[in-house]
Scaffold this active site. Structure first.
Site, PDB file in Angstrom:
ATOM      1  N   HIS A  79       0.868  -1.187   0.000  1.00 33.40           N
ATOM      2  CA  HIS A  79       0.000   0.000   0.000  1.00 33.40           C
ATOM      3  C   HIS A  79       0.898   1.229   0.000  1.00 33.40           C
ATOM      4  CE1 HIS A  79      -3.722   2.246   1.804  1.00 33.40           C
ATOM      5  NE2 HIS A  79      -3.006   3.036   1.017  1.00 33.40           N
ATOM      6  N   HIS A  81       1.603   5.339  -1.681  1.00 30.10           N
ATOM      7  CA  HIS A  81       1.258   6.527  -2.469  1.00 30.10           C
ATOM      8  C   HIS A  81       2.541   7.140  -3.007  1.00 30.10           C
ATOM      9  CE1 HIS A  81      -2.969   6.729  -1.052  1.00 30.10           C
ATOM     10  NE2 HIS A  81      -2.466   6.211   0.056  1.00 30.10           N
ATOM     11  N   HIS A 203     -10.547   1.031   1.480  1.00 27.48           N
ATOM     12  CA  HIS A 203     -10.400   2.024   2.542  1.00 27.48           C
ATOM     13  C   HIS A 203     -11.651   1.903   3.397  1.00 27.48           C
ATOM     14  CE1 HIS A 203      -9.003   6.018   4.204  1.00 27.48           C
ATOM     15  NE2 HIS A 203     -10.234   5.906   4.699  1.00 27.48           N
ATOM     16  N   HIS A 241      -4.790  -0.660   5.828  1.00 27.11           N
ATOM     17  CA  HIS A 241      -4.430   0.114   7.022  1.00 27.11           C
ATOM     18  C   HIS A 241      -5.430  -0.071   8.179  1.00 27.11           C
ATOM     19  CE1 HIS A 241      -7.259   2.734   5.026  1.00 27.11           C
ATOM     20  NE2 HIS A 241      -6.359   3.291   4.229  1.00 27.11           N
ATOM     21  N   ASP A 315       1.224   2.633   3.610  1.00 20.27           N
ATOM     22  CA  ASP A 315       0.347   3.786   3.370  1.00 20.27           C
ATOM     23  C   ASP A 315       1.159   5.070   3.422  1.00 20.27           C
ATOM     24  OD1 ASP A 315      -1.962   5.209   2.806  1.00 20.27           O
ATOM     25  OD2 ASP A 315      -2.637   5.295   4.887  1.00 20.27           O
TER      26      ASP A 315
END
Length: 414
Positions: A79, A81, A203, A241, A315
């Site tokens: 995960h 970004h 999410h 998460h 995350d």
């Protein structure tokens, strides 16, 4: 001359006591090494360790004596970004230096809603990587109310898209284009995902403003996720998460190989008090928000239990400093430079270093049906100082634990 003590069988080795009496303790799991300067007449010669790299990078702190090491199969980040543009170029090397692969989130502006857009984004990531880097981005699509089942077929055929991400509309950064009615508008897409064996990454928070922000994960499980599993039991789901005891119990109640969860460094190490200690701490603000200590302890217990349903997902979410330190700051913690150090700290504190490798390197690829990495990474018990910031063309990024000292240094940084 250095002398290395290694267990004669697979296991961990701990150093107990003072210099005059090192002891080896055998346990199962990862291999740990202790490197000692060869003693002269039982007097230990103290050495030092230095860091070679860019001025802006992490700096090791000179120490002497015992050096403890963990040898792990190279981890993956399930995960991540990476953003785009200048921000992508500034952060991608931090992940690529530690992780072999990463599931890349699609919540850009505009979001990655088509296979063609995912392939173009993947090319941008590959171009931003350092020379001779073997990091592999695993792409995802952003689920919307308008997505077609045909897009899932294209995604599977592409060979570069590995999952679809569910953002409830308004749940987090760049989620305004997310799903408003999962069962009413997205069911045909979900059915096709079952047919194509394409995982759904969730999410897991409701966005009803009447629901307390600390309860949104629990309510999502009760009203969305549990009914989804009952309706489509063959759909592979990753609850990303996880932050609560409720989420841990839900994942464990589901069949192994069907439902899994990623776990971040911040939700393993911090609780909601961390947001307010010494004043408001914007760089500890993320979504889902940090929870009570009882929930943090439940997540730690889950990851050290040996369950295959929990695996590493940082995350890591970079934002320019001014977007965090303002009257309405963005949610997201930039943890890529420190993630492995923090995970090692958690497992060490729990007395479960023998469980670390499965969590970081095995459970994720096994769930996705991908081969495990064959390369290795070493974590050395060497204090190092986290940079205060990372600069890039448009400003600077503040990493998790900026300016603080951590105890485990990944080999690619040494």
């Amino acid at each position: 001359m250095m002398k290395t003590l290694v267990s004669p069988c697979k296991g961990s080795i701990s150093f107990l006591g003072k210099v005059e009496g090192p002891r080896l303790i055998k346990t199962r799991g990862v291999k740990m090494q202790i490197s000692l300067t060869r003693p002269d007449d039982w007097h230990l010669k103290m050495g030092s360790i230095s860091f070679l790299g860019k001025v802006k990078g992490p700096r090791s702190i000179k120490t002497g004596g015992v050096k403890m090491q963990l040898s792990l199969t190279q981890p993956d980040d399930w995960h991540l970004h990476l953003r785009d543009g200048d921000l992508l170029e500034a952060v991608v090397s931090h992940s690529a230096s530690h992780f072999g692969r990463a599931i890349v989130m699609p919540n850009l502006k505009p979001p990655i809603t088509t296979t063609a857009a995912a392939m173009a984004y993947r090319e941008s990531i590959l171009k931003a990587l350092p020379t001779n880097c073997n990091f592999t981005p695993l792409m995802t699509l952003y689920l919307t109310d308008r997505m077609s089942p045909d897009e899932i077929k294209l995604a599977r055929k592409s060979g570069v898209v590995y999952a679809v991400k569910l953002y409830p509309a308004g749940a987090t950064t760049n989620s305004q284009d997310g799903v408003t009615d999962l069962f009413g508008k997205c069911l045909p897409v979900l059915v096709e995902m079952v047919n194509q064996n394409m995982p759904l990454l969730v999410h897991g928070e409701v966005t009803d403003p009447e629901v307390d922000v600390f309860d949104r994960e629990k309510i999502f499980i009760d009203t969305i996720l549990r009914p989804l599993v009952q309706k489509l039991p063959q759909l592979k789901i990753v609850m990303e998460h996880v932050t609560t005891l409720d989420a841990v119990n839900f994942v464990l109640s589901c069949p192994e190989g069907s439902v899994a969860a990623t776990v971040t460094p911040q939700h393993l190490l911090l609780n909601r008090n961390s947001l307010f200690q010494g004043g408001l701490q914007p760089h500890y603000y993320c979504l889902p928000v940090l929870k009570r200590e009882i929930h943090r302890q439940a997540i730690v217990s889950a990851v050290i239990s040996g369950s295959k349903q929990f695996f590493l997902g940082t995350d890591s979410a970079p934002h320019e400093r001014r977007r965090k330190e303002c009257s309405c700051g963005c949610a997201g913690i930039y943890n890529s430079p420190v993630a492995l150090s923090v995970y090692a700290k958690i497992f060490e504190q729990a007395g479960a270093l023998d469980k670390l490798e499965a969590f970081t390197s095995f459970n994720g690829p096994d769930f996705y049906g991908l081969p495990r990495n064959t390369s290795k990474i070493t974590l050395s018990k060497i204090p190092w100082r986290v940079p205060e910031s990372y600069t890039f063309a448009s400003g600077e990024i503040i990493p998790m634990f900026a300016g603080e000292t951590l105890e485990w240094l990944p080999s690619t940084m040494a």
